[in-house]
Write a protein that holds these residues in place. Structure first.
Motif, short mmCIF file in Angstrom:
data_model
loop_
_atom_site.label_atom_id
_atom_site.label_comp_id
_atom_site.label_asym_id
_atom_site.label_seq_id
_atom_site.Cartn_x
_atom_site.Cartn_y
_atom_site.Cartn_z
N GLY A 104 0.81 -1.21 0.00
CA GLY A 104 0.00 0.00 0.00
C GLY A 104 0.84 1.25 0.00
O GLY A 104 0.50 2.24 -0.64
N SER A 105 1.96 1.22 0.72
CA SER A 105 2.81 2.40 0.77
C SER A 105 3.46 2.68 -0.58
O SER A 105 3.83 3.82 -0.86
N LEU A 106 3.58 1.67 -1.42
CA LEU A 106 4.12 1.88 -2.76
C LEU A 106 3.11 2.56 -3.68
O LEU A 106 3.48 3.12 -4.70
N LEU A 107 1.83 2.50 -3.30
CA LEU A 107 0.78 3.07 -4.13
C LEU A 107 0.42 4.49 -3.72
O LEU A 107 -0.44 5.11 -4.34
N VAL A 108 1.06 5.02 -2.68
CA VAL A 108 0.76 6.35 -2.17
C VAL A 108 2.02 7.21 -2.32
O VAL A 108 3.10 6.80 -1.94
N ALA A 109 1.84 8.41 -2.84
CA ALA A 109 2.97 9.31 -3.08
C ALA A 109 3.54 9.83 -1.76
O ALA A 109 2.80 10.40 -0.95
N PRO A 110 4.83 9.63 -1.53
CA PRO A 110 5.45 10.18 -0.32
C PRO A 110 5.30 11.70 -0.32
O PRO A 110 5.37 12.34 -1.36
N GLY A 111 5.09 12.27 0.84
CA GLY A 111 4.97 13.72 0.93
C GLY A 111 3.62 14.26 0.52
O GLY A 111 3.42 15.47 0.48
N LYS A 112 2.70 13.38 0.22
CA LYS A 112 1.38 13.78 -0.27
C LYS A 112 0.66 14.73 0.67
O LYS A 112 -0.06 15.61 0.23
N TYR A 113 0.88 14.58 1.98
CA TYR A 113 0.16 15.38 2.97
C TYR A 113 1.06 16.37 3.72
O TYR A 113 0.64 16.94 4.71
#
Length: 83
Positions: free
Chosen positions: A3-12
């Motif tokens: 799941g963490s690979l599918l979410v952009a780091p720094g998104k929030y």
């Protein structure tokens, strides 16, 4: 950790603590909803296939999103969000 690979780091990173808390509520609710749909779908043999195609990727993304929000809130020293 898929799941963490599918979410952009720094998104929030640019979210305020209040925005993070609001987004956490939405993301946690969606994760729970998808988990319920997966469990319901997997009650029969064909449902496993449906679950894999319809829900698993979105569920992994939702889980990654929840983790990223938690990490961002901790880093910004935001108050703990309800679970």
């Amino acid at each position: 950790m898929a799941g963490s690979l599918l979410v952009a780091p720094g998104k929030y990173e640019h979210y305020t603590c209040q925005q993070i808390a609001d987004r956490q509520k939405v993301s946690i609710a969606r994760e729970r909803e998808l988990r319920g749909l997966i469990q319901k779908a997997e009650r029969d043999a064909a449902g496993v296939v449906v679950s894999a195609f319809a829900y698993q990727t979105e569920y992994a993304t939702a889980r990654g999103d929840v983790r990223l929000l938690e990490e961002t809130a901790q880093r910004k020293q935001c108050p703990a969000a309800p679970k």
